[in-house]
Design a protein around this motif. Structure first.
Motif, PDB file in Angstrom:
ATOM      1  N   LEU A  80      10.648 -66.897  -3.358  1.00  0.00           N
ATOM      2  CA  LEU A  80       9.198 -66.768  -3.416  1.00  0.00           C
ATOM      3  C   LEU A  80       8.768 -65.303  -3.458  1.00  0.00           C
ATOM      4  CD1 LEU A  80       8.186 -69.635  -0.963  1.00  0.00           C
ATOM      5  CD2 LEU A  80       8.003 -69.627  -3.455  1.00  0.00           C
ATOM      6  N   LEU A  81       9.468 -64.457  -2.731  1.00  0.00           N
ATOM      7  CA  LEU A  81       9.171 -63.028  -2.791  1.00  0.00           C
ATOM      8  C   LEU A  81       9.495 -62.462  -4.172  1.00  0.00           C
ATOM      9  CD1 LEU A  81      10.477 -61.919   0.729  1.00  0.00           C
ATOM     10  CD2 LEU A  81       8.098 -62.116  -0.006  1.00  0.00           C
ATOM     11  N   LEU A  82      10.588 -62.932  -4.783  1.00  0.00           N
ATOM     12  CA  LEU A  82      10.929 -62.537  -6.142  1.00  0.00           C
ATOM     13  C   LEU A  82       9.843 -63.001  -7.117  1.00  0.00           C
ATOM     14  CD1 LEU A  82      12.895 -61.458  -8.314  1.00  0.00           C
ATOM     15  CD2 LEU A  82      14.034 -63.696  -8.260  1.00  0.00           C
ATOM     16  N   SER A  83       9.347 -64.214  -6.910  1.00  0.00           N
ATOM     17  CA  SER A  83       8.280 -64.740  -7.759  1.00  0.00           C
ATOM     18  C   SER A  83       7.042 -63.857  -7.680  1.00  0.00           C
ATOM     19  CB  SER A  83       7.932 -66.166  -7.340  1.00  0.00           C
ATOM     20  OG  SER A  83       9.037 -67.041  -7.511  1.00  0.00           O
ATOM     21  N   ASN A  84       6.736 -63.375  -6.481  1.00  0.00           N
ATOM     22  CA  ASN A  84       5.606 -62.464  -6.315  1.00  0.00           C
ATOM     23  C   ASN A  84       5.819 -61.181  -7.117  1.00  0.00           C
ATOM     24  OD1 ASN A  84       4.312 -64.224  -4.588  1.00  0.00           O
ATOM     25  ND2 ASN A  84       4.966 -63.192  -2.714  1.00  0.00           N
ATOM     26  N   ARG A  85       7.027 -60.626  -7.010  1.00  0.00           N
ATOM     27  CA  ARG A  85       7.321 -59.369  -7.718  1.00  0.00           C
ATOM     28  C   ARG A  85       7.240 -59.559  -9.229  1.00  0.00           C
ATOM     29  NH1 ARG A  85      11.422 -59.108  -3.800  1.00  0.00           N
ATOM     30  NH2 ARG A  85      13.055 -59.531  -5.352  1.00  0.00           N
ATOM     31  N   LYS A  86       7.619 -60.728  -9.691  1.00  0.00           N
ATOM     32  CA  LYS A  86       7.591 -61.030 -11.127  1.00  0.00           C
ATOM     33  C   LYS A  86       6.213 -61.525 -11.576  1.00  0.00           C
ATOM     34  CE  LYS A  86      12.033 -60.333 -12.036  1.00  0.00           C
ATOM     35  NZ  LYS A  86      12.513 -59.369 -13.052  1.00  0.00           N
ATOM     36  N   GLU A  87       5.267 -61.592 -10.628  1.00  0.00           N
ATOM     37  CA  GLU A  87       3.894 -62.025 -10.895  1.00  0.00           C
ATOM     38  C   GLU A  87       3.840 -63.445 -11.469  1.00  0.00           C
ATOM     39  OE1 GLU A  87       2.227 -58.918 -13.326  1.00  0.00           O
ATOM     40  OE2 GLU A  87       1.842 -57.653 -11.582  1.00  0.00           O
ATOM     41  N   ALA A  88       4.700 -64.295 -10.941  1.00  0.00           N
ATOM     42  CA  ALA A  88       4.684 -65.709 -11.311  1.00  0.00           C
ATOM     43  C   ALA A  88       3.690 -66.446 -10.423  1.00  0.00           C
ATOM     44  CB  ALA A  88       6.072 -66.313 -11.150  1.00  0.00           C
ATOM     45  N   LYS A  89       3.124 -67.512 -10.950  1.00  0.00           N
ATOM     46  CA  LYS A  89       2.219 -68.353 -10.172  1.00  0.00           C
ATOM     47  C   LYS A  89       3.014 -69.532  -9.642  1.00  0.00           C
ATOM     48  CE  LYS A  89      -2.005 -68.861 -11.496  1.00  0.00           C
ATOM     49  NZ  LYS A  89      -3.232 -69.254 -12.245  1.00  0.00           N
ATOM     50  N   VAL A  90       2.974 -69.747  -8.325  1.00  0.00           N
ATOM     51  CA  VAL A  90       3.774 -70.792  -7.684  1.00  0.00           C
ATOM     52  C   VAL A  90       2.867 -71.849  -7.062  1.00  0.00           C
ATOM     53  CG1 VAL A  90       5.429 -71.306  -5.850  1.00  0.00           C
ATOM     54  CG2 VAL A  90       5.709 -69.238  -7.229  1.00  0.00           C
ATOM     55  N   PHE A  91       3.210 -73.110  -7.327  1.00  0.00           N
ATOM     56  CA  PHE A  91       2.529 -74.238  -6.706  1.00  0.00           C
ATOM     57  C   PHE A  91       3.553 -75.093  -5.969  1.00  0.00           C
ATOM     58  CE2 PHE A  91      -0.120 -73.325 -10.445  1.00  0.00           C
ATOM     59  CZ  PHE A  91      -1.378 -73.223  -9.859  1.00  0.00           C
ATOM     60  N   VAL A  92       3.178 -75.600  -4.816  1.00  0.00           N
ATOM     61  CA  VAL A  92       3.973 -76.594  -4.105  1.00  0.00           C
ATOM     62  C   VAL A  92       3.334 -77.946  -4.380  1.00  0.00           C
ATOM     63  CG1 VAL A  92       4.761 -77.434  -1.853  1.00  0.00           C
ATOM     64  CG2 VAL A  92       4.697 -74.965  -2.327  1.00  0.00           C
ATOM     65  N   ILE A  93       4.109 -78.863  -4.968  1.00  0.00           N
ATOM     66  CA  ILE A  93       3.577 -80.169  -5.362  1.00  0.00           C
ATOM     67  C   ILE A  93       4.533 -81.240  -4.849  1.00  0.00           C
ATOM     68  CG2 ILE A  93       2.741 -81.585  -7.270  1.00  0.00           C
ATOM     69  CD1 ILE A  93       2.746 -78.927  -8.953  1.00  0.00           C
ATOM     70  N   SER A  94       4.062 -82.040  -3.912  1.00  0.00           N
ATOM     71  CA  SER A  94       4.947 -82.976  -3.223  1.00  0.00           C
ATOM     72  C   SER A  94       4.352 -84.380  -3.166  1.00  0.00           C
ATOM     73  CB  SER A  94       5.196 -82.477  -1.795  1.00  0.00           C
ATOM     74  OG  SER A  94       5.979 -83.388  -1.055  1.00  0.00           O
ATOM     75  N   HIS A  95       5.215 -85.366  -3.280  1.00  0.00           N
ATOM     76  CA  HIS A  95       4.820 -86.755  -3.028  1.00  0.00           C
ATOM     77  C   HIS A  95       4.903 -86.963  -1.515  1.00  0.00           C
ATOM     78  CE1 HIS A  95       6.069 -91.300  -3.248  1.00  0.00           C
ATOM     79  NE2 HIS A  95       4.876 -91.125  -2.704  1.00  0.00           N
ATOM     80  N   LYS A  96       3.752 -86.953  -0.862  1.00  0.00           N
ATOM     81  CA  LYS A  96       3.728 -87.086   0.596  1.00  0.00           C
ATOM     82  C   LYS A  96       2.452 -87.812   1.008  1.00  0.00           C
ATOM     83  CE  LYS A  96       5.103 -83.692   3.319  1.00  0.00           C
ATOM     84  NZ  LYS A  96       6.098 -84.324   4.217  1.00  0.00           N
TER      85      LYS A  96
END
Length: 208
Positions: A80-96
């Motif tokens: 997730l920290l790498l994703s931040n550095r790469k300026e990626a957009k992250v979503f958590v999507i769960s069946h819950k």
């Protein structure tokens, strides 16, 4: 082009293996030789008399009151920290589901999961920095797949192959199966990764 990454929650971001082993052992459902592996423990319990009920009760415990003892999967924070550095957009999507089917007035699974994420620093601006608005808990697998499509995820990471095989899963989303225990063989159109470091290589190194 901005990378948009979707990630499952249960058994992908959060790891219940050790917690499941501990509780199942205390309840006499397994012995000490049982692997610390959710699927392995689940299969043992389900083959018992009233095994499905026992398994549902155990899941209710680990998703609710005992979730605080669950661990973050190895490598998730770094990814997730790498994703931040790469300026990626992250979503958590769960069946819950919000409440357990066996106890509709019981513990709120959504609140328990958010509290766990808060405790692990997911929403800390000086840490992982994930927005709470980027976390989606959906009541069915179909709704989960629809959410993945709606958010335009280029990649989705999940520990369950059934999600990728669902007819509702978007065909334009790259499928990454998180398989830390090496339980799956090669499957067409699905990339299998045994670690979060490998997932980072798959998503970022090939496009850097």
């Amino acid at each position: 082009m901005e990378r948009i990454i979707g990630i499952d929650f249960d058994n992908t971001i959060i790891c219940y293996d050790s917690l499941l082993h501990k509780i199942a052992l205390e309840r006499g459902l397994i012995d000490k030789t049982a692997k610390k592996n959710k699927k392995y423990i689940r299969d043992i319990i389900r083959h018992m008399t009233e095994g499905e009920i026992l398994w549902q009760r155990l899941q209710t415990n680990i998703y609710g009151e005992w979730i605080k003892e669950a661990k973050i999967a190895d490598g998730v924070r770094e990814f997730l920290l790498l994703s931040n550095r790469k300026e990626a957009k992250v979503f958590v999507i769960s069946h819950k589901t919000e409440f357990p089917a066996t106890d509709p007035a019981g513990v709120n699974f959504h609140k328990a999961a958010f509290k766990w994420m808060e405790g692990k620093g997911f929403f800390d601006n000086h840490g992982i920095g994930l927005s709470r608005d980027n976390v989606f808990f959906e009541p069915t697998r179909q709704k989960k797949c629809e959410c993945i499509k709606h958010l335009g995820c280029m990649y989705f990471i999940d520990d369950l192959i059934e999600v990728f095989l669902d007819d509702a899963f978007p065909s334009t989303t790259s499928k990454i199966l998180y398989d830390p225990h090496g339980e799956y063989s090669s499957v067409p159109d699905i990339v299998t990764a045994s670690s979060w470091a490998s997932i980072g290589d798959i998503i970022f190194d090939a496009r850097s």
